[in-house]
Design an enzyme around this catalytic site. Structure first.
Site, PDB file in Angstrom:
ATOM      1  N   ALA A 289       0.847  -1.294  -0.017  1.00 56.73           N
ATOM      2  CA  ALA A 289       0.167  -0.052   0.103  1.00 56.73           C
ATOM      3  C   ALA A 289       0.795   1.254  -0.013  1.00 56.73           C
ATOM      4  CB  ALA A 289      -0.880  -0.004   1.335  1.00 56.73           C
TER       5      ALA A 289
ATOM      6  N   GLU B 121      -1.088 -11.618  -4.920  1.00 64.63           N
ATOM      7  CA  GLU B 121      -2.197 -11.251  -5.811  1.00 64.63           C
ATOM      8  C   GLU B 121      -2.396  -9.885  -6.292  1.00 64.63           C
ATOM      9  OE1 GLU B 121      -2.907 -12.879  -2.785  1.00 64.63           O
ATOM     10  OE2 GLU B 121      -3.230 -14.870  -3.315  1.00 64.63           O
TER      11      GLU B 121
ATOM     12  N   ASN C  77      -5.656  -4.200 -12.216  1.00 65.06           N
ATOM     13  CA  ASN C  77      -4.832  -3.145 -11.540  1.00 65.06           C
ATOM     14  C   ASN C  77      -3.451  -3.246 -12.510  1.00 65.06           C
ATOM     15  OD1 ASN C  77      -3.338  -1.458 -10.196  1.00 65.06           O
ATOM     16  ND2 ASN C  77      -3.787  -2.575  -8.239  1.00 65.06           N
TER      17      ASN C  77
ATOM     18  N   TYR D 273       5.065  -5.264 -10.611  1.00 66.32           N
ATOM     19  CA  TYR D 273       5.468  -6.485 -10.127  1.00 66.32           C
ATOM     20  C   TYR D 273       6.476  -7.197 -11.317  1.00 66.32           C
ATOM     21  CZ  TYR D 273       2.070  -5.618  -6.348  1.00 66.32           C
ATOM     22  OH  TYR D 273       1.464  -5.214  -5.332  1.00 66.32           O
TER      23      TYR D 273
END
Length: 155
Positions: free
Chosen positions: A71, A104, A109, A116
């Protein structure tokens, strides 16, 4: 990113991280849930001028890691905070001897998936109906950290 520090999560981070959770997620982790993770797994906080601006958390079992949270405070997105967190985390995970870490991301997104992928995670599957509010599938991604003696990835 100049002036950004990545540090292990401490008690002083709990309230600010809970606020980041509330700003980022439909079902945020509470202060109590975050506090339960102190001293477990790998939980790193991005700080700028002493203030928490993001974090990454990973629970570990033997030599496996499962990323539970990534986050970044909305005001700090698209400034390299997420990338710095993922890179520092990967370094910590490798130093701890983890064979791989998995996470995940919502299939919609695209920025997270691109981040990633750029840091070495590869898609390994889809978790149907993983997310709620709104309902959505998740792409399962893994970062392999160990190799066989012949140099191939351990999978």
């Amino acid at each position: 990113m100049n002036g950004l520090w990545i540090v292990p999560m401490e008690e002083r981070h709990i309230a600010p991280l809970a606020a980041i959770e509330r700003a980022c997620f439909h079902a945020p982790w509470s202060e109590e849930a975050l506090r339960e993770e102190l001293g477990k797994g790998i939980f790193l906080v991005a700080e700028r001028e002493g203030a928490a601006v993001g974090y990454i958390g990973c629970q570990t079992v033997l030599d496996e890691g499962y990323v539970t949270n990534v986050a970044v405070s909305p005001g700090w997105r698209r400034q390299g905070v997420g990338r710095a967190l993922v890179r520092a985390f990967a370094s910590h995970a490798k130093a701890r001897g983890l064979a791989f870490v998995t996470l995940e991301a919502r299939v919609s997104n695209a920025p997270a998936i691109a981040l990633y992928r750029g840091e070495g995670f590869v898609p390994v599957g889809i978790r149907r109906g993983f997310y709620t509010s709104p309902a959505e599938d998740a792409v399962l991604m893994t970062l392999f950290l160990k190799e066989h003696e012949d140099g191939t990835e351990i999978r």
